[in-house]
Write a protein that holds these residues in place. Sequence first.
Motif, mmCIF file in Angstrom:
data_model
loop_
_atom_site.group_PDB
_atom_site.id
_atom_site.type_symbol
_atom_site.label_atom_id
_atom_site.label_comp_id
_atom_site.label_asym_id
_atom_site.label_seq_id
_atom_site.Cartn_x
_atom_site.Cartn_y
_atom_site.Cartn_z
ATOM 1 N N GLU A 243 40.508 40.575 45.753
ATOM 2 C CA GLU A 243 40.991 40.697 44.442
ATOM 3 C C GLU A 243 42.418 41.404 44.568
ATOM 4 O O GLU A 243 42.475 42.761 44.729
ATOM 5 C CB GLU A 243 40.303 41.837 43.520
ATOM 6 C CG GLU A 243 39.274 40.987 42.416
ATOM 7 C CD GLU A 243 38.726 42.184 41.658
ATOM 8 O OE1 GLU A 243 39.590 42.425 40.621
ATOM 9 O OE2 GLU A 243 37.537 42.265 41.417
ATOM 10 N N PRO B 256 46.306 42.739 43.838
ATOM 11 C CA PRO B 256 46.849 43.488 42.544
ATOM 12 C C PRO B 256 47.912 42.457 42.047
ATOM 13 O O PRO B 256 48.577 41.844 42.657
ATOM 14 C CB PRO B 256 47.690 44.695 43.085
ATOM 15 C CG PRO B 256 47.714 44.388 44.671
ATOM 16 C CD PRO B 256 46.622 43.575 44.988
ATOM 17 N N GLY C 2 36.938 44.162 50.017
ATOM 18 C CA GLY C 2 36.558 45.075 49.221
ATOM 19 C C GLY C 2 35.654 46.193 49.535
ATOM 20 O O GLY C 2 35.516 47.291 49.332
ATOM 21 N N ASP D 22 42.463 44.074 48.931
ATOM 22 C CA ASP D 22 41.619 44.368 47.698
ATOM 23 C C ASP D 22 42.438 45.296 46.725
ATOM 24 O O ASP D 22 42.729 46.316 47.318
ATOM 25 C CB ASP D 22 40.423 44.269 47.690
ATOM 26 C CG ASP D 22 39.452 44.103 46.645
ATOM 27 O OD1 ASP D 22 38.903 43.080 46.541
ATOM 28 O OD2 ASP D 22 39.544 45.355 45.707
ATOM 29 N N ARG D 23 42.495 45.174 45.588
ATOM 30 C CA ARG D 23 43.053 46.339 44.588
ATOM 31 C C ARG D 23 42.205 47.488 44.465
ATOM 32 O O ARG D 23 42.837 48.442 44.287
ATOM 33 C CB ARG D 23 43.208 45.640 43.380
ATOM 34 C CG ARG D 23 42.129 45.554 42.580
ATOM 35 C CD ARG D 23 42.135 45.283 41.060
ATOM 36 N NE ARG D 23 42.797 43.674 40.936
ATOM 37 C CZ ARG D 23 43.387 43.285 40.001
ATOM 38 N NH1 ARG D 23 43.391 43.937 38.679
ATOM 39 N NH2 ARG D 23 44.112 42.138 39.643
ATOM 40 N N ASN D 24 41.006 47.553 45.029
ATOM 41 C CA ASN D 24 40.060 48.612 44.907
ATOM 42 C C ASN D 24 40.141 49.452 46.085
ATOM 43 O O ASN D 24 39.487 50.531 46.240
ATOM 44 C CB ASN D 24 38.785 48.198 44.541
ATOM 45 C CG ASN D 24 38.575 47.486 43.227
ATOM 46 O OD1 ASN D 24 39.590 48.003 42.212
ATOM 47 N ND2 ASN D 24 37.960 46.515 42.948
#
Length: 144
Positions: free
Chosen positions: A46, A48, A69, A111-113
Amino acid sequence: MQPAYQRKRRRPVAEINVVPYIDVMLVLLIIFMVTAPIVTQGVKVELPQGAAEVLPADSKPPVVASIDGDGDYYLNKGGSTNVPMDLEELATEVAALMVTEPERPVVVKADRNIPYDKVIQLMVTLQQAGVPSVGLMTDSPKEK
């Protein structure tokens, strides 16, 4: 007096019929055009969102260093990217690639997380492997 049946000498045909070869080539071309988009692999990330400049179309395809992730590292240099690797393996492969293709762009896809520390560790590793500059991959922002 001539014999009743006179045998005529025929020349051997020295031509190759290329039509079947053209047919085979067209079928192979269609097969490759259909299967090329299907074969593309990647790591589910995912990204940003942010407005960013797109790489020029005439540049070489970038080397993509990814963090998924779960915090696993991957390297996509045109082959399979489904095998996680540690930072030392990634650095070795990138260093070997930079020796052969120093002008090839390198991009980080995270990943954005993922914690910021993981991204920085990857960027430092790429720098130590001889990458002159690293780009960050983003998704284009969604309109509200």
